[in-house]
Design a protein around this motif. Structure first.
Motif, PDB file in Angstrom:
ATOM      1  N   ILE A   1      12.640   2.160   0.250  1.00 39.83           N
ATOM      2  CA  ILE A   1      13.030   1.503   1.409  1.00 39.83           C
ATOM      3  C   ILE A   1      11.957   0.265   1.732  1.00 39.83           C
ATOM      4  O   ILE A   1      10.548   1.069   1.939  1.00 39.83           O
ATOM      5  N   GLN A   2      12.638  -0.399   1.990  1.00 42.18           N
ATOM      6  CA  GLN A   2      10.978  -1.590   1.993  1.00 42.18           C
ATOM      7  C   GLN A   2      11.177  -2.123   3.728  1.00 42.18           C
ATOM      8  O   GLN A   2      11.950  -2.886   4.072  1.00 42.18           O
ATOM      9  N   PHE A   3      10.034  -1.996   3.974  1.00 39.86           N
ATOM     10  CA  PHE A   3      10.316  -2.308   5.594  1.00 39.86           C
ATOM     11  C   PHE A   3      10.030  -4.476   5.238  1.00 39.86           C
ATOM     12  O   PHE A   3       9.819  -4.718   4.449  1.00 39.86           O
TER      13      PHE A   3
ATOM     14  N   MET B   1       0.434  -1.445   0.494  1.00 36.85           N
ATOM     15  CA  MET B   1      -0.374   0.177   0.197  1.00 36.85           C
ATOM     16  C   MET B   1       0.675   0.740   0.345  1.00 36.85           C
ATOM     17  O   MET B   1       2.412   1.185   0.684  1.00 36.85           O
ATOM     18  N   THR B   2       0.496   2.323  -1.247  1.00 31.94           N
ATOM     19  CA  THR B   2       1.043   3.554  -1.013  1.00 31.94           C
ATOM     20  C   THR B   2       0.369   4.747   0.089  1.00 31.94           C
ATOM     21  O   THR B   2      -0.983   4.435  -0.577  1.00 31.94           O
ATOM     22  N   LEU B   3       1.039   5.911   0.013  1.00 35.22           N
ATOM     23  CA  LEU B   3       0.261   6.525   0.267  1.00 35.22           C
ATOM     24  C   LEU B   3       0.971   7.512   0.425  1.00 35.22           C
ATOM     25  O   LEU B   3       2.429   8.151   0.067  1.00 35.22           O
ATOM     26  N   ASN B   4       0.726   8.677  -0.354  1.00 33.25           N
ATOM     27  CA  ASN B   4       0.729   9.778  -1.427  1.00 33.25           C
ATOM     28  C   ASN B   4      -0.198  11.062  -0.222  1.00 33.25           C
ATOM     29  O   ASN B   4      -1.005  11.147  -0.276  1.00 33.25           O
ATOM     30  N   ILE B   5       1.001  11.755   0.404  1.00 33.27           N
ATOM     31  CA  ILE B   5       0.343  13.393   0.451  1.00 33.27           C
ATOM     32  C   ILE B   5       1.921  14.372   0.553  1.00 33.27           C
ATOM     33  O   ILE B   5       2.943  13.601   0.108  1.00 33.27           O
ATOM     34  N   SER B   6       1.103  15.177   0.108  1.00 32.56           N
ATOM     35  CA  SER B   6       1.742  16.346  -0.031  1.00 32.56           C
ATOM     36  C   SER B   6       2.886  17.094   0.661  1.00 32.56           C
ATOM     37  O   SER B   6       2.204  16.949   1.743  1.00 32.56           O
ATOM     38  N   LEU B   7       4.375  17.160   0.704  1.00 38.62           N
ATOM     39  CA  LEU B   7       5.360  17.824   1.225  1.00 38.62           C
ATOM     40  C   LEU B   7       4.935  18.597   2.684  1.00 38.62           C
ATOM     41  O   LEU B   7       5.134  19.282   3.596  1.00 38.62           O
ATOM     42  N   VAL B   8       3.712  19.597   1.314  1.00 46.44           N
ATOM     43  CA  VAL B   8       3.988  21.482   2.412  1.00 46.44           C
ATOM     44  C   VAL B   8       2.525  20.595   3.202  1.00 46.44           C
ATOM     45  O   VAL B   8       2.819  21.189   4.069  1.00 46.44           O
ATOM     46  N   LEU B   9       1.593  19.740   2.803  1.00 43.04           N
ATOM     47  CA  LEU B   9       0.748  19.801   3.331  1.00 43.04           C
ATOM     48  C   LEU B   9       1.027  18.779   5.340  1.00 43.04           C
ATOM     49  O   LEU B   9       0.660  19.292   5.948  1.00 43.04           O
ATOM     50  N   LEU B  10       2.262  17.949   4.490  1.00 47.40           N
ATOM     51  CA  LEU B  10       2.941  17.233   6.397  1.00 47.40           C
ATOM     52  C   LEU B  10       3.881  18.268   6.722  1.00 47.40           C
ATOM     53  O   LEU B  10       3.323  18.400   8.432  1.00 47.40           O
ATOM     54  N   LEU B  11       4.161  19.115   6.431  1.00 50.94           N
ATOM     55  CA  LEU B  11       5.304  20.136   7.549  1.00 50.94           C
ATOM     56  C   LEU B  11       4.093  21.078   7.439  1.00 50.94           C
ATOM     57  O   LEU B  11       4.178  21.722   8.524  1.00 50.94           O
TER      58      LEU B  11
END
Length: 64
Positions: free
Chosen positions: A62-64, A1-11
């Motif tokens: 990076i693979q977990f 599963m991938t999660l896309n989030i804007s870096l601006v939103l995260l910051l």
């Protein structure tokens, strides 16, 4: 599963958490935001963008 989030939103979320937690006061936060805003209009912006893109690419591989 991938999660896309804007870096601006995260910051932005991190900034709000730091202000609400009392770790960062409103004055320095405003200065930081303005610094980032004006830094984005300089000739360094493409280099910073490439660096951040490279770091996020490495983190994404990076693979977990």
């Amino acid at each position: 599963m991938t999660l896309n989030i804007s870096l601006v939103l995260l910051l932005g979320i991190v900034l709000v958490v730091l202000i609400r937690g009392g770790t960062l006061k409103a004055g320095p936060a405003i200065v930081s935001v303005l610094f980032g805003f004006f830094l984005a209009s300089t000739s360094m912006a493409p280099d910073i963008n490439r660096f951040v893109s490279g770091v996020t690419t490495v983190i994404g591989q990076i693979q977990f």
